[in-house]
Design a protein around this motif. Sequence first.
Motif, mmCIF file in Angstrom:
data_model
loop_
_atom_site.group_PDB
_atom_site.id
_atom_site.type_symbol
_atom_site.label_atom_id
_atom_site.label_comp_id
_atom_site.label_asym_id
_atom_site.label_seq_id
_atom_site.Cartn_x
_atom_site.Cartn_y
_atom_site.Cartn_z
ATOM 1 N N LYS A 52 -7.581 -2.276 -3.399
ATOM 2 C CA LYS A 52 -7.751 -1.629 -2.104
ATOM 3 C C LYS A 52 -9.154 -1.042 -2.011
ATOM 4 O O LYS A 52 -9.644 -0.411 -2.940
ATOM 5 C CB LYS A 52 -6.704 -0.521 -1.972
ATOM 6 C CG LYS A 52 -6.540 0.036 -0.600
ATOM 7 C CD LYS A 52 -5.364 1.012 -0.628
ATOM 8 C CE LYS A 52 -4.988 1.498 0.714
ATOM 9 N NZ LYS A 52 -3.865 2.425 0.631
ATOM 10 N N GLU A 94 -8.873 3.740 1.460
ATOM 11 C CA GLU A 94 -8.154 4.861 0.849
ATOM 12 C C GLU A 94 -8.659 6.187 1.379
ATOM 13 O O GLU A 94 -7.870 7.079 1.685
ATOM 14 C CB GLU A 94 -8.307 4.836 -0.677
ATOM 15 C CG GLU A 94 -7.378 3.918 -1.371
ATOM 16 C CD GLU A 94 -7.522 3.977 -2.874
ATOM 17 O OE1 GLU A 94 -6.644 3.420 -3.542
ATOM 18 O OE2 GLU A 94 -8.488 4.572 -3.394
ATOM 19 N N GLN A 135 -7.392 6.757 4.942
ATOM 20 C CA GLN A 135 -5.978 7.119 4.909
ATOM 21 C C GLN A 135 -5.796 8.534 4.365
ATOM 22 O O GLN A 135 -5.003 9.322 4.894
ATOM 23 C CB GLN A 135 -5.185 6.127 4.054
ATOM 24 C CG GLN A 135 -5.045 4.772 4.699
ATOM 25 C CD GLN A 135 -4.379 3.778 3.767
ATOM 26 O OE1 GLN A 135 -4.630 3.758 2.556
ATOM 27 N NE2 GLN A 135 -3.534 2.933 4.344
ATOM 28 N N LEU A 180 3.170 11.032 1.359
ATOM 29 C CA LEU A 180 2.254 10.094 2.002
ATOM 30 C C LEU A 180 1.216 9.517 1.042
ATOM 31 O O LEU A 180 0.833 8.353 1.163
ATOM 32 C CB LEU A 180 1.587 10.747 3.209
ATOM 33 C CG LEU A 180 2.539 11.001 4.383
ATOM 34 C CD1 LEU A 180 1.829 11.752 5.500
ATOM 35 C CD2 LEU A 180 3.138 9.716 4.900
ATOM 36 N N TYR A 181 0.748 10.315 0.069
ATOM 37 C CA TYR A 181 -0.167 9.777 -0.935
ATOM 38 C C TYR A 181 0.508 8.669 -1.728
ATOM 39 O O TYR A 181 -0.055 7.604 -1.962
ATOM 40 C CB TYR A 181 -0.618 10.849 -1.931
ATOM 41 C CG TYR A 181 -1.517 11.933 -1.410
ATOM 42 C CD1 TYR A 181 -2.158 11.851 -0.188
ATOM 43 C CD2 TYR A 181 -1.736 13.071 -2.181
ATOM 44 C CE1 TYR A 181 -2.986 12.878 0.255
ATOM 45 C CE2 TYR A 181 -2.558 14.087 -1.752
ATOM 46 C CZ TYR A 181 -3.185 13.987 -0.528
ATOM 47 O OH TYR A 181 -3.995 15.004 -0.103
ATOM 48 N N LEU A 208 3.330 6.897 -1.059
ATOM 49 C CA LEU A 208 3.858 5.748 -0.316
ATOM 50 C C LEU A 208 2.809 4.987 0.487
ATOM 51 O O LEU A 208 2.985 3.803 0.778
ATOM 52 C CB LEU A 208 4.963 6.216 0.638
ATOM 53 C CG LEU A 208 6.182 6.853 -0.051
ATOM 54 C CD1 LEU A 208 7.137 7.404 0.995
ATOM 55 C CD2 LEU A 208 6.875 5.853 -0.965
ATOM 56 N N TRP A 209 1.706 5.633 0.836
ATOM 57 C CA TRP A 209 0.756 4.986 1.734
ATOM 58 C C TRP A 209 -0.667 4.912 1.184
ATOM 59 O O TRP A 209 -1.275 3.849 1.126
ATOM 60 C CB TRP A 209 0.760 5.720 3.087
ATOM 61 C CG TRP A 209 -0.042 5.077 4.151
ATOM 62 C CD1 TRP A 209 -0.057 3.741 4.507
ATOM 63 C CD2 TRP A 209 -0.950 5.714 5.037
ATOM 64 N NE1 TRP A 209 -0.925 3.531 5.553
ATOM 65 C CE2 TRP A 209 -1.485 4.734 5.905
ATOM 66 C CE3 TRP A 209 -1.377 7.031 5.188
ATOM 67 C CZ2 TRP A 209 -2.409 5.020 6.890
ATOM 68 C CZ3 TRP A 209 -2.284 7.321 6.186
ATOM 69 C CH2 TRP A 209 -2.799 6.321 7.023
ATOM 70 N N VAL A 210 -1.223 6.044 0.765
ATOM 71 C CA VAL A 210 -2.640 6.083 0.400
ATOM 72 C C VAL A 210 -2.916 5.399 -0.939
ATOM 73 O O VAL A 210 -3.763 4.516 -1.024
ATOM 74 C CB VAL A 210 -3.162 7.537 0.376
ATOM 75 C CG1 VAL A 210 -4.640 7.574 -0.029
ATOM 76 C CG2 VAL A 210 -2.978 8.210 1.726
ATOM 77 N N ASN A 238 -0.880 3.562 -2.993
ATOM 78 C CA ASN A 238 0.171 2.650 -3.468
ATOM 79 C C ASN A 238 -0.396 1.332 -3.933
ATOM 80 O O ASN A 238 -1.488 0.951 -3.690
ATOM 81 C CB ASN A 238 1.202 2.410 -2.377
ATOM 82 C CG ASN A 238 0.625 1.681 -1.180
ATOM 83 O OD1 ASN A 238 -0.564 1.460 -1.094
ATOM 84 N ND2 ASN A 238 1.480 1.319 -0.276
#
Length: 139
Positions: free
Chosen positions: A79, A84, A87, A132-133, A135-137, A139
């Motif tokens: 990524k 990152e 996000q 959120l970190y 599951l999203w940022v 991951n």
Amino acid sequence: MNQLIRNMNFIFNGRLKLLSRFSTTGVLNTVVDFMVFTLCQSAIGLYYTTSQVIGYSCGVANSFVFNRKWTFERRNSDKNILSELIQFILVNVASLFITVVMMKFLVSNFNVNVYVSKIAATFTAQAVNFLLYKLWVFN
């Protein structure tokens, strides 16, 4: 002493690794945030919401580095770091909004001490951040 080292290794590298590292990073971020918040509000005399934005922003800068490199160990990620970072900033803008609104609500409606309201708001925002970190940022 050896037992203490084994216990610390288990906490930071065992089953509790992610949560313990996130918590440790969070404590460091909170210290940075509170120090800057206190400096801005008490020493400089800025309004508490302005002080919150400045303090929180300093904690966020610290948080990105420690969470990326240590907590979630994103050294050689596929990524893009810019993705990152964007996000991460979006999550933290949402958290900042939560903390400011919650502080304002507690101070204005219930006459809660500004520092007590900041602590309550910080715990709430950190729960949102962790989810959120993970599951999203990062991951």
